[in-house]
Write a protein that holds these residues in place. Structure first.
Motif, short mmCIF file in Angstrom:
data_model
loop_
_atom_site.label_atom_id
_atom_site.label_comp_id
_atom_site.label_asym_id
_atom_site.label_seq_id
_atom_site.Cartn_x
_atom_site.Cartn_y
_atom_site.Cartn_z
N THR A 102 30.34 18.36 -8.46
CA THR A 102 30.88 18.96 -9.69
C THR A 102 31.52 20.32 -9.44
O THR A 102 32.38 20.77 -10.21
CB THR A 102 29.77 19.11 -10.75
OG1 THR A 102 28.71 19.93 -10.23
CG2 THR A 102 29.20 17.75 -11.14
N GLY A 103 31.11 20.99 -8.36
CA GLY A 103 31.69 22.29 -8.05
C GLY A 103 32.84 22.24 -7.06
O GLY A 103 33.39 23.29 -6.69
N ASP A 104 33.20 21.04 -6.63
CA ASP A 104 34.29 20.87 -5.66
C ASP A 104 35.63 20.89 -6.38
O ASP A 104 35.94 19.99 -7.18
CB ASP A 104 34.10 19.56 -4.90
CG ASP A 104 35.06 19.42 -3.73
OD1 ASP A 104 36.03 20.21 -3.65
OD2 ASP A 104 34.85 18.52 -2.91
N SER A 105 36.43 21.89 -6.12
CA SER A 105 37.73 22.01 -6.79
C SER A 105 38.64 20.84 -6.47
O SER A 105 39.54 20.50 -7.26
CB SER A 105 38.41 23.33 -6.40
OG SER A 105 38.58 23.40 -4.99
N LYS A 106 38.42 20.20 -5.32
CA LYS A 106 39.26 19.06 -4.93
C LYS A 106 38.99 17.83 -5.79
O LYS A 106 39.80 16.90 -5.81
CB LYS A 106 39.03 18.72 -3.46
CG LYS A 106 39.44 19.83 -2.49
CD LYS A 106 39.14 19.42 -1.06
CE LYS A 106 39.51 20.54 -0.08
NZ LYS A 106 39.21 20.18 1.33
N LEU A 107 37.85 17.84 -6.48
CA LEU A 107 37.49 16.69 -7.33
C LEU A 107 37.65 16.99 -8.81
O LEU A 107 37.36 16.13 -9.64
CB LEU A 107 36.04 16.27 -7.06
CG LEU A 107 35.72 15.67 -5.69
CD1 LEU A 107 34.22 15.40 -5.56
CD2 LEU A 107 36.51 14.38 -5.46
N SER A 108 38.10 18.19 -9.14
CA SER A 108 38.19 18.58 -10.55
C SER A 108 39.08 17.64 -11.35
O SER A 108 38.81 17.38 -12.54
CB SER A 108 38.69 20.02 -10.67
OG SER A 108 39.97 20.15 -10.06
N ASP A 109 40.13 17.11 -10.75
CA ASP A 109 41.03 16.21 -11.48
C ASP A 109 40.49 14.79 -11.52
O ASP A 109 40.97 13.95 -12.29
CB ASP A 109 42.43 16.22 -10.85
CG ASP A 109 42.40 15.85 -9.37
OD1 ASP A 109 41.30 15.89 -8.77
OD2 ASP A 109 43.46 15.52 -8.81
N ALA A 110 39.45 14.49 -10.70
CA ALA A 110 38.91 13.13 -10.66
C ALA A 110 37.72 12.94 -11.60
O ALA A 110 37.40 11.80 -11.98
CB ALA A 110 38.48 12.78 -9.23
N LYS A 116 36.99 9.38 -13.36
CA LYS A 116 38.15 8.69 -13.93
C LYS A 116 38.45 7.45 -13.10
O LYS A 116 38.46 7.50 -11.87
CB LYS A 116 39.36 9.62 -13.95
CG LYS A 116 39.16 10.85 -14.84
CD LYS A 116 40.34 11.81 -14.72
CE LYS A 116 40.10 13.08 -15.55
NZ LYS A 116 41.21 14.06 -15.39
N ALA A 117 38.70 6.34 -13.78
CA ALA A 117 38.86 5.06 -13.09
C ALA A 117 39.97 5.08 -12.06
O ALA A 117 39.86 4.47 -10.98
CB ALA A 117 39.10 3.95 -14.12
N ASN A 118 41.07 5.77 -12.35
CA ASN A 118 42.19 5.78 -11.41
C ASN A 118 41.93 6.67 -10.20
O ASN A 118 42.76 6.74 -9.28
CB ASN A 118 43.48 6.20 -12.12
CG ASN A 118 43.35 7.51 -12.86
OD1 ASN A 118 42.27 7.84 -13.34
ND2 ASN A 118 44.44 8.26 -12.97
N PHE A 119 40.77 7.36 -10.18
CA PHE A 119 40.39 8.16 -9.01
C PHE A 119 39.14 7.57 -8.34
O PHE A 119 38.41 8.28 -7.65
CB PHE A 119 40.11 9.61 -9.43
CG PHE A 119 41.35 10.40 -9.78
CD1 PHE A 119 42.09 11.04 -8.80
CD2 PHE A 119 41.77 10.48 -11.09
CE1 PHE A 119 43.22 11.76 -9.12
CE2 PHE A 119 42.90 11.20 -11.43
CZ PHE A 119 43.64 11.85 -10.44
N ARG A 120 38.93 6.29 -8.53
CA ARG A 120 37.73 5.62 -8.03
C ARG A 120 37.50 5.88 -6.54
O ARG A 120 36.37 6.10 -6.11
CB ARG A 120 37.83 4.10 -8.29
CG ARG A 120 36.80 3.24 -7.55
CD ARG A 120 35.40 3.49 -8.09
NE ARG A 120 34.39 2.72 -7.41
CZ ARG A 120 33.78 3.09 -6.30
NH1 ARG A 120 34.08 4.25 -5.73
NH2 ARG A 120 32.83 2.36 -5.75
N GLY A 121 38.50 5.90 -5.76
CA GLY A 121 38.34 6.04 -4.31
C GLY A 121 37.95 7.43 -3.86
O GLY A 121 37.59 7.63 -2.69
N ARG A 122 37.99 8.40 -4.75
CA ARG A 122 37.69 9.78 -4.37
C ARG A 122 36.18 10.03 -4.23
O ARG A 122 35.78 10.97 -3.55
CB ARG A 122 38.27 10.74 -5.43
CG ARG A 122 39.78 10.63 -5.59
CD ARG A 122 40.51 11.41 -4.52
NE ARG A 122 40.29 12.84 -4.68
CZ ARG A 122 41.01 13.60 -5.51
NH1 ARG A 122 41.97 13.05 -6.27
NH2 ARG A 122 40.79 14.89 -5.59
N VAL A 123 35.38 9.22 -4.92
CA VAL A 123 33.92 9.37 -4.84
C VAL A 123 33.31 8.04 -4.41
O VAL A 123 33.35 7.06 -5.15
CB VAL A 123 33.31 9.80 -6.20
CG1 VAL A 123 31.79 9.93 -6.08
CG2 VAL A 123 33.91 11.11 -6.67
#
Length: 220
Positions: free
Chosen positions: A86-94, A112-119
């Protein structure tokens, strides 16, 4: 646990009643004779409240302290891992939210579903709109598994403690049942006396003794 607590409260009620009636300023021979028959439940009370506190919760006994400490440590580890995402700025949009949510008693992230691959992790639930996935990150999975195992171990230890307590006080079963019978009789007597006093009641005329007045005031 609630039943053990109720039993402990009953033991306290018996002790309180006996102590209160022992200090009466006026004689109640029949009532006092009944009270004297009530078994002493002090030992039973001590055994119960050695295990639970006065609010009915399990005490911090040595047998369960280590498990509780482990649970606290694991929860801190989970919180730290979640904050890493939650504190990772790289994931803020996901992330739909920086606040984790619970799904099946496990902390997960709303992604967010369209960022599924990020996590990378296990999807526990999909929102009704399909736009949000509730994902448990891979490195959190094992910690959540450890937490569930320790919580299960705690519940089993509490069960064992209560089972042993039940065995210890089982020899008081007859005393407890007899005490309950006498307490009900006393409760009925005092309830009747209180009602009679509130309505300014009088004793009914004794048909076998017609000379008795039917206006005799109700007394204890």
């Amino acid at each position: 646990l609630e039943e053990i607590y109720g039993l402990g409260q009953f033991c306290i009620s018996v002790k309180t009643l006996k102590a209160g009636l022992a200090n009466l300023d006026f004689p109640l021979p029949d009532i006092l004779a009944l009270v004297e028959k009530i078994p002493d439940l002090t030992e039973c009370e001590h055994e119960i409240f050695r295990v639970i506190d006065t609010s009915g919760q399990i005490r911090d006994l040595p047998e369960i302290r280590a498990i509780r400490n482990t649970i606290v440590a694991i929860r801190k580890d989970i919180d730290q891992l979640i904050r890493k995402y939650t504190g990772d700025s790289k994931l803020s949009d996901a992330l739909q939210s920086t606040i984790p949510v619970l799904r099946t008693d496990r902390q997960v992230l709303a992604v967010k579903a369209n960022f599924r691959g990020r996590v990378k992790g296990i999807v526990h639930e999909v929102s009704q709109t399909g736009q949000t996935l509730y994902i448990e990150p891979e490195d959190v999975v094992q910690k959540n598994n450890d937490l569930l195992q320790e919580e299960f171990a705690l519940s089993q230890e509490i069960r064992r403690i209560l089972k042993n307590l039940t065995a210890q006080i089982s020899d008081k079963k007859d005393d407890l049942e007899y005490a309950l019978k006498l307490m009900i009789e006393l409760d009925t007597a005092f309830g009747s006396a209180r009602w009679g006093s509130e309505v300014n009641g009088v004793y009914a005329l004794d048909c076998d003794n017609p000379e008795l007045s039917d206006s005799m005031p109700l007394t204890l």
